[in-house]
Design a protein around this motif. Sequence first.
Motif, mmCIF file in Angstrom:
data_model
loop_
_atom_site.group_PDB
_atom_site.id
_atom_site.type_symbol
_atom_site.label_atom_id
_atom_site.label_comp_id
_atom_site.label_asym_id
_atom_site.label_seq_id
_atom_site.Cartn_x
_atom_site.Cartn_y
_atom_site.Cartn_z
ATOM 1 N N GLY A 123 13.993 14.166 27.092
ATOM 2 C CA GLY A 123 12.388 13.717 26.006
ATOM 3 C C GLY A 123 12.040 13.019 24.694
ATOM 4 N N LYS A 124 13.693 12.922 24.188
ATOM 5 C CA LYS A 124 14.166 12.204 23.104
ATOM 6 C C LYS A 124 13.798 11.427 23.436
ATOM 7 C CE LYS A 124 15.480 16.258 20.567
ATOM 8 N NZ LYS A 124 16.759 16.633 19.990
ATOM 9 N N SER A 125 13.807 10.675 24.796
ATOM 10 C CA SER A 125 14.188 9.402 24.875
ATOM 11 C C SER A 125 12.733 8.421 25.273
ATOM 12 C CB SER A 125 14.934 8.558 25.837
ATOM 13 O OG SER A 125 15.289 7.172 26.579
ATOM 14 N N GLY A 126 12.448 6.939 24.615
ATOM 15 C CA GLY A 126 10.493 6.965 24.506
ATOM 16 C C GLY A 126 10.774 6.344 25.612
ATOM 17 N N HIS A 127 12.071 5.481 25.690
ATOM 18 C CA HIS A 127 12.271 4.716 28.117
ATOM 19 C C HIS A 127 11.610 5.983 29.000
ATOM 20 C CE1 HIS A 127 13.890 0.426 26.192
ATOM 21 N NE2 HIS A 127 14.279 1.663 25.197
ATOM 22 N N LEU A 128 12.773 6.914 28.782
ATOM 23 C CA LEU A 128 12.262 7.691 29.550
ATOM 24 C C LEU A 128 11.010 8.456 30.253
ATOM 25 C CD1 LEU A 128 15.352 10.236 30.488
ATOM 26 C CD2 LEU A 128 14.546 8.130 31.640
ATOM 27 N N GLN A 129 9.985 8.507 28.141
ATOM 28 C CA GLN A 129 8.787 9.538 28.399
ATOM 29 C C GLN A 129 8.117 8.150 29.009
ATOM 30 O OE1 GLN A 129 7.601 11.941 27.223
ATOM 31 N NE2 GLN A 129 8.674 12.815 25.339
ATOM 32 N N THR A 130 8.322 6.624 28.228
ATOM 33 C CA THR A 130 6.966 6.181 29.171
ATOM 34 C C THR A 130 7.194 5.976 30.680
ATOM 35 O OG1 THR A 130 7.700 4.551 26.811
ATOM 36 C CG2 THR A 130 7.013 3.774 29.002
ATOM 37 N N VAL A 131 8.637 5.369 30.938
ATOM 38 C CA VAL A 131 9.129 5.414 32.768
ATOM 39 C C VAL A 131 8.594 6.689 33.579
ATOM 40 C CG1 VAL A 131 11.234 5.388 34.321
ATOM 41 C CG2 VAL A 131 10.896 3.651 32.243
ATOM 42 N N LEU A 132 8.499 8.050 33.084
ATOM 43 C CA LEU A 132 8.017 9.344 33.569
ATOM 44 C C LEU A 132 6.712 9.368 33.751
ATOM 45 C CD1 LEU A 132 9.340 11.561 35.343
ATOM 46 C CD2 LEU A 132 8.702 12.941 33.327
ATOM 47 N N TYR A 133 5.819 8.772 33.030
ATOM 48 C CA TYR A 133 4.213 8.644 32.513
ATOM 49 C C TYR A 133 3.917 7.532 33.568
ATOM 50 C CZ TYR A 133 0.850 5.794 31.161
ATOM 51 O OH TYR A 133 -0.170 4.086 31.064
ATOM 52 N N GLY A 134 4.580 6.318 33.937
ATOM 53 C CA GLY A 134 4.239 5.575 34.204
ATOM 54 C C GLY A 134 4.329 5.575 36.188
ATOM 55 N N LYS A 135 5.621 6.381 35.955
ATOM 56 C CA LYS A 135 6.192 6.649 37.812
ATOM 57 C C LYS A 135 4.844 7.535 38.182
ATOM 58 C CE LYS A 135 8.678 3.248 39.019
ATOM 59 N NZ LYS A 135 8.135 2.210 40.018
ATOM 60 N N MET A 136 5.394 8.849 37.103
ATOM 61 C CA MET A 136 4.106 9.976 37.620
ATOM 62 C C MET A 136 3.107 10.519 36.774
ATOM 63 S SD MET A 136 6.007 14.150 37.572
ATOM 64 C CE MET A 136 6.443 13.913 35.420
ATOM 65 N N GLY A 137 3.149 9.947 35.687
ATOM 66 C CA GLY A 137 1.385 10.347 35.626
ATOM 67 C C GLY A 137 1.858 12.092 34.607
ATOM 68 N N ARG A 138 1.558 12.599 35.173
ATOM 69 C CA ARG A 138 1.797 13.936 34.871
ATOM 70 C C ARG A 138 2.338 15.023 36.003
ATOM 71 N NH1 ARG A 138 1.521 12.215 30.758
ATOM 72 N NH2 ARG A 138 -0.057 11.523 29.065
ATOM 73 N N VAL A 139 2.706 16.376 35.784
ATOM 74 C CA VAL A 139 2.914 17.159 36.492
ATOM 75 C C VAL A 139 2.033 17.889 37.360
ATOM 76 C CG1 VAL A 139 4.554 19.219 36.254
ATOM 77 C CG2 VAL A 139 4.855 17.444 35.161
ATOM 78 N N ASN A 140 1.799 18.663 38.754
ATOM 79 C CA ASN A 140 1.105 19.345 38.733
ATOM 80 C C ASN A 140 -0.457 18.849 38.574
ATOM 81 O OD1 ASN A 140 3.451 21.194 39.576
ATOM 82 N ND2 ASN A 140 3.506 22.643 38.242
ATOM 83 N N THR A 141 -0.985 17.862 38.772
ATOM 84 C CA THR A 141 -1.600 16.949 38.158
ATOM 85 C C THR A 141 -3.400 17.955 38.914
ATOM 86 O OG1 THR A 141 -0.935 14.718 38.124
ATOM 87 C CG2 THR A 141 -3.354 15.034 38.335
ATOM 88 N N PRO A 142 -4.365 18.070 38.519
ATOM 89 C CA PRO A 142 -5.594 19.450 39.116
ATOM 90 C C PRO A 142 -6.626 18.085 39.435
ATOM 91 C CG PRO A 142 -6.224 18.681 36.501
ATOM 92 C CD PRO A 142 -4.187 18.236 36.850
#
Length: 424
Positions: free
Chosen positions: A79-98
Amino acid sequence: MSAVEDVNLHTFGPELPAMFDGMKLAAVAAVLYIIVRWLNLKSPTAPPEISFQDTPLSRYLLKSCPMLTKEYVPPLLWGKSGHLQTVLYGKMGRVNTPTPCGLRKFLPMQDGATATFDLFEALGEHSTGDDITMVICPGIGNHSEHNYIRTFVDYSQRHGYRCAVLNHLGALPNVELTSPRMFTYGCTWEFGAMVGHIKQAFPQTLLVVVGFSLGGNIVCKFLGEKRSNQERVLCCVSVCQGYSALSAQDTFLQWDQCRRLYNFALADKMKRLILSHRSSLLSMTSSSIDDADLNRLYAATSLMQIDDSIMRKFHGYSTVREFYEKESCVHYIHNVSVPFLLVNSLDDPLVHQSLLDIPRRLAEKMPNVLFALTQHGGHMGFFEGDVLFPQPLTWMDKTIVEYTNAICQWENKDGSARQEATRK
């Protein structure tokens, strides 16, 4: 001669395994060092850096919004990597999305375009008892069905907010264009049409304006274009925008922080989105796009090239520089007088740190502006968690609702919060 060779091999032979073991250890150490540096594991967690003027409102907000004053703790391992935070947002968006249930609205525009937005009713009464609607503008090429929007809408509904989410023109799959143009970086027409419809449909409602990334530029520009656009608006929140398209594009062509690679990826996304509407864009007699423009689009490898060949022509700009100057909120945001929360992340690989001087100076000059800069979060990530797995709700989701709740209490009819803060 062979005897000498045998002696040399016998002499150095036992040392070779030890030498190779040392090389292996050095290689492992180098890899670990790179991983630690890339994951930014040694970076400490910290509260956001807050820029503001000392006013009764700002003191009240910092007291009422602990999310802005306590440490933001991202997942430890990545979570301290801005790249991984950005890529995870881009690929998954969020977790357990309602999956919030909404009603899609279609709004005919004067130029023949058809704007669409989704309306989600509140799932309970707001703590103030007021009727409040969040009018939300998503990021580039996004709409109400994206996971991060669905998560934020569901969370806001549960806190008593009605939500209206703009679907950027041309972004929804299987919805054809009815005029030869798509959404652009700073066109506020569709967002303004949605806000106007909400005001007319709900005469008693108060508005909270929220913009994500490109949507942040649009909502800030919208509020600053005309004083009347701020009527019935309680506050505005903008997350992870770049403020000045002209300055941003200069940095977006640089390779530091892999920014040029992100530029290429976003350009490819925009290219595919535009080409999915090529028949509509070419077939209409009033279209400013021709086959030559599409040929240049095929060859484009950056957003600037796409903006120059296609996007600027939707509104008749003669140059891409004029397009960026006119469409950037930096020239309008100082006209906004309602309470304003601007949020950015220091490790956002898309937004260069030089662009952050814009909101920082704004917060230092304008009493209604509060600028929060986190150490971590990437571009639109802001995931929270302990070690590996992120929580369904992000720091961003909770901070926006907490700030909005505080503003609603401040503006509530009895004025008790305002009077208490003024006395201090």
